[in-house]
Design a protein around this motif. Structure first.
Motif, PDB file in Angstrom:
ATOM      1  N   ARG A 199       0.838  -1.253   0.041  1.00 16.41           N
ATOM      2  CA  ARG A 199       0.053   0.043   0.116  1.00 16.41           C
ATOM      3  C   ARG A 199       0.853   1.293   0.166  1.00 16.41           C
ATOM      4  NH1 ARG A 199      -3.067  -3.553   2.649  1.00 16.41           N
ATOM      5  NH2 ARG A 199      -1.924  -3.332   4.453  1.00 16.41           N
ATOM      6  N   LEU A 200       1.872   1.338   0.857  1.00 11.11           N
ATOM      7  CA  LEU A 200       2.755   2.350   0.928  1.00 11.11           C
ATOM      8  C   LEU A 200       3.498   2.589  -0.505  1.00 11.11           C
ATOM      9  CD1 LEU A 200       4.388   1.828   4.386  1.00 11.11           C
ATOM     10  CD2 LEU A 200       2.862   3.571   3.765  1.00 11.11           C
ATOM     11  N   ARG A 201       3.741   1.582  -1.236  1.00 12.41           N
ATOM     12  CA  ARG A 201       4.759   1.813  -2.533  1.00 12.41           C
ATOM     13  C   ARG A 201       3.790   2.302  -3.592  1.00 12.41           C
ATOM     14  NH1 ARG A 201       3.964  -1.221  -6.844  1.00 12.41           N
ATOM     15  NH2 ARG A 201       3.124  -3.178  -5.685  1.00 12.41           N
ATOM     16  N   LYS A 202       2.385   1.654  -3.463  1.00 10.45           N
ATOM     17  CA  LYS A 202       1.459   2.350  -4.460  1.00 10.45           C
ATOM     18  C   LYS A 202       1.052   3.832  -4.187  1.00 10.45           C
ATOM     19  CE  LYS A 202      -1.007  -1.849  -5.955  1.00 10.45           C
ATOM     20  NZ  LYS A 202      -2.410  -2.744  -6.086  1.00 10.45           N
ATOM     21  N   ALA A 203       0.893   4.140  -2.633  1.00 16.64           N
ATOM     22  CA  ALA A 203       0.854   5.517  -2.240  1.00 16.64           C
ATOM     23  C   ALA A 203       1.862   6.418  -2.974  1.00 16.64           C
ATOM     24  CB  ALA A 203       0.513   5.457  -0.906  1.00 16.64           C
ATOM     25  N   ALA A 204       3.203   6.050  -2.907  1.00 19.34           N
ATOM     26  CA  ALA A 204       4.321   6.574  -3.400  1.00 19.34           C
ATOM     27  C   ALA A 204       4.074   6.589  -4.811  1.00 19.34           C
ATOM     28  CB  ALA A 204       5.536   6.013  -2.798  1.00 19.34           C
ATOM     29  N   GLY A 205       3.334   6.041  -5.693  1.00 18.92           N
ATOM     30  CA  GLY A 205       3.356   6.133  -7.028  1.00 18.92           C
ATOM     31  C   GLY A 205       4.376   5.426  -7.691  1.00 18.92           C
ATOM     32  N   LEU A 206       4.981   4.327  -7.095  1.00 16.10           N
ATOM     33  CA  LEU A 206       6.066   3.403  -7.621  1.00 16.10           C
ATOM     34  C   LEU A 206       5.365   2.085  -8.042  1.00 16.10           C
ATOM     35  CD1 LEU A 206       8.967   4.097  -4.986  1.00 16.10           C
ATOM     36  CD2 LEU A 206       8.607   5.107  -7.345  1.00 16.10           C
ATOM     37  N   THR A 207       6.001   1.662  -9.255  1.00 15.57           N
ATOM     38  CA  THR A 207       5.810   0.264  -9.746  1.00 15.57           C
ATOM     39  C   THR A 207       6.614  -0.870  -8.887  1.00 15.57           C
ATOM     40  OG1 THR A 207       7.349   0.188 -11.563  1.00 15.57           O
ATOM     41  CG2 THR A 207       5.027   1.113 -11.895  1.00 15.57           C
ATOM     42  N   LEU A 208       6.322  -2.217  -8.845  1.00 16.58           N
ATOM     43  CA  LEU A 208       6.989  -2.944  -8.318  1.00 16.58           C
ATOM     44  C   LEU A 208       8.456  -3.021  -9.026  1.00 16.58           C
ATOM     45  CD1 LEU A 208       4.969  -6.272  -8.357  1.00 16.58           C
ATOM     46  CD2 LEU A 208       6.315  -5.508  -6.563  1.00 16.58           C
ATOM     47  N   ASP A 209       8.536  -2.944 -10.286  1.00 18.40           N
ATOM     48  CA  ASP A 209      10.106  -2.711 -10.958  1.00 18.40           C
ATOM     49  C   ASP A 209      10.613  -1.521 -10.217  1.00 18.40           C
ATOM     50  OD1 ASP A 209       9.841  -5.220 -12.156  1.00 18.40           O
ATOM     51  OD2 ASP A 209       8.754  -4.315 -14.053  1.00 18.40           O
ATOM     52  N   GLU A 210      10.299  -0.345 -10.258  1.00 15.86           N
ATOM     53  CA  GLU A 210      10.740   0.840  -9.939  1.00 15.86           C
ATOM     54  C   GLU A 210      11.341   0.596  -8.513  1.00 15.86           C
ATOM     55  OE1 GLU A 210       8.346   3.945 -12.487  1.00 15.86           O
ATOM     56  OE2 GLU A 210       7.533   3.436 -10.646  1.00 15.86           O
ATOM     57  N   ALA A 211      10.587   0.222  -7.466  1.00 15.60           N
ATOM     58  CA  ALA A 211      10.823  -0.150  -6.248  1.00 15.60           C
ATOM     59  C   ALA A 211      11.656  -1.223  -6.022  1.00 15.60           C
ATOM     60  CB  ALA A 211       9.684  -0.448  -5.513  1.00 15.60           C
ATOM     61  N   ALA A 212      11.705  -2.174  -6.703  1.00 20.82           N
ATOM     62  CA  ALA A 212      12.815  -3.095  -6.774  1.00 20.82           C
ATOM     63  C   ALA A 212      14.123  -2.655  -7.403  1.00 20.82           C
ATOM     64  CB  ALA A 212      12.280  -4.577  -7.575  1.00 20.82           C
ATOM     65  N   GLY A 213      14.202  -1.908  -8.348  1.00 20.70           N
ATOM     66  CA  GLY A 213      15.184  -1.545  -9.099  1.00 20.70           C
ATOM     67  C   GLY A 213      16.064  -0.597  -7.910  1.00 20.70           C
ATOM     68  N   ALA A 214      15.199   0.343  -7.033  1.00 17.83           N
ATOM     69  CA  ALA A 214      15.962   1.530  -6.512  1.00 17.83           C
ATOM     70  C   ALA A 214      16.521   0.521  -5.144  1.00 17.83           C
ATOM     71  CB  ALA A 214      14.763   2.148  -5.763  1.00 17.83           C
ATOM     72  N   MET A 215      16.221  -0.664  -4.765  1.00 20.59           N
ATOM     73  CA  MET A 215      16.549  -1.457  -3.915  1.00 20.59           C
ATOM     74  C   MET A 215      17.782  -2.485  -4.350  1.00 20.59           C
ATOM     75  SD  MET A 215      15.220  -0.798  -0.915  1.00 20.59           S
ATOM     76  CE  MET A 215      15.745  -2.357   0.129  1.00 20.59           C
ATOM     77  N   GLY A 216      18.102  -2.297  -5.587  1.00 20.57           N
ATOM     78  CA  GLY A 216      18.979  -3.449  -6.371  1.00 20.57           C
ATOM     79  C   GLY A 216      18.512  -4.676  -6.391  1.00 20.57           C
ATOM     80  N   TRP A 217      17.082  -4.963  -6.350  1.00 19.22           N
ATOM     81  CA  TRP A 217      16.489  -6.339  -6.367  1.00 19.22           C
ATOM     82  C   TRP A 217      16.110  -6.415  -7.756  1.00 19.22           C
ATOM     83  CZ3 TRP A 217      13.208  -5.411  -1.570  1.00 19.22           C
ATOM     84  CH2 TRP A 217      13.926  -5.282  -0.273  1.00 19.22           C
ATOM     85  N   ILE A 218      15.382  -7.518  -8.060  1.00 18.64           N
ATOM     86  CA  ILE A 218      14.403  -7.816  -9.060  1.00 18.64           C
ATOM     87  C   ILE A 218      13.038  -7.821  -8.910  1.00 18.64           C
ATOM     88  CG2 ILE A 218      16.077  -8.919 -10.483  1.00 18.64           C
ATOM     89  CD1 ILE A 218      14.969 -11.755  -9.696  1.00 18.64           C
TER      90      ILE A 218
END
Length: 288
Positions: free
Chosen positions: A21-40
């Motif tokens: 929910r927090l990711r969606k509220a921040a307007g980030l997709t799964l891939d964008e959030a994962a990329g920022a963390m260095g994940w897939i």
């Protein structure tokens, strides 16, 4: 040897759902959030769906990415990540406690409030030992006497959440009056003792008890009992539904109708003051 699969406990589902929910509220997709963390992307998806654990430090990093700067919220979610797979005191009863029941006890331990509608039984957090044993004996089709005794002991141990020093659980219990007319042939004093316990528990500032009278109007609770476990925002409520096959959990947005139903049930119930007066009257009747 391959790693053992992560068991999606209620704690892990709560954490994953909140992060989603927090990711969606921040307007980030799964891939964008994962990329920022260095994940897939699949790793992030597994975390949000409780199929993979996440380290507390990564939770803190994610919250910063999502723009969450509330220290209490950060601490709560970090602790949830730390405790997601942690075994609780109830593991002592692991031979008797199902996975779903263990999940519920962990929910109860973490919750700030419990709202319970119980049409047929006194809620477990308010039961006496004798009442617990008698009702479990009557309901079970397979438990041995020593197992009943152990489960009754566990039920009473759960009640410590009402008296814990650090933020005692707030309990709001609504029970149908029919539950108070139960009779126990082998031990007639059981219900009188149970009624007395309800009166004593109602003196606690964190316990509210109401009765839905036999003459009540129709209400949403006629479809069955349920328990709502409420947590600090943004963690959503979790609803427990029980039947002969075990427990079912309703989470996220699906839990919202139960909170609304509980409000309507309370509206059909006697006030807390009138409920206690009715209980005191019934307890006195058991003395005659």
């Amino acid at each position: 040897m391959p790693n053992s699969p992560v068991v999606p406990t209620v704690r892990r589902r709560r954490l994953g759902g909140t992060l989603k929910r927090l990711r969606k509220a921040a307007g980030l997709t799964l891939d964008e959030a994962a990329g920022a963390m260095g994940w897939i992307g699949p790793k992030m998806s597994k975390i949000e769906n409780a199929a993979q654990s996440i380290r507390p430090g990564d939770v803190v990093t994610l919250l910063k990415l999502y723009g969450v700067d509330d220290p209490e919220m950060s601490a709560a979610l970090e602790n949830l990540a730390r405790d997601a797979g942690k075994k609780g005191w109830w593991q002592t009863y692991s031979g008797l406690v199902s996975a779903s029941y263990a999940d519920y006890i962990s929910l109860e331990s973490d919750a700030e409030q419990i709202y319970e509608w119980s049409p047929m039984l006194i809620p477990g957090l308010l039961q006496t030992s004798a009442y617990a044993r008698e009702t479990m004996t009557g309901a079970t089709t397979s438990r041995a006497p020593h197992e009943i005794a152990a489960l009754a002991e566990l039920r009473l141990a759960r009640q410590s959440v009402l008296t814990r020093h650090d933020k005692p659980l707030e309990l709001c219990a609504v029970v149908h009056e029919a539950a108070l007319h139960q009779r126990f042939a082998q031990r007639p004093a059981t219900m009188r003792e149970q009624l007395r316990k309800l009166l004593d528990a109602a003196d606690m500032p964190n316990v509210t008890f109401q009765l839905v009278p036999l003459t009540s109007a129709a209400h949403p609770g006629m479809s069955g009992g349920f328990t709502v476990a409420a947590f600090p925002a943004p963690t959503p409520d979790v609803v427990l539904l029980e039947n002969l096959y075990g427990a079912t959990y309703v989470e996220g947005d699906d839990a919202i109708p139960f909170a609304k139903a509980f409000e309507r049930i309370c509206a059909t119930a006697l006030s807390a003051e009138d409920s206690l007066a009715r209980i005191a009257e019934m307890e006195e009747g058991h003395r005659k």
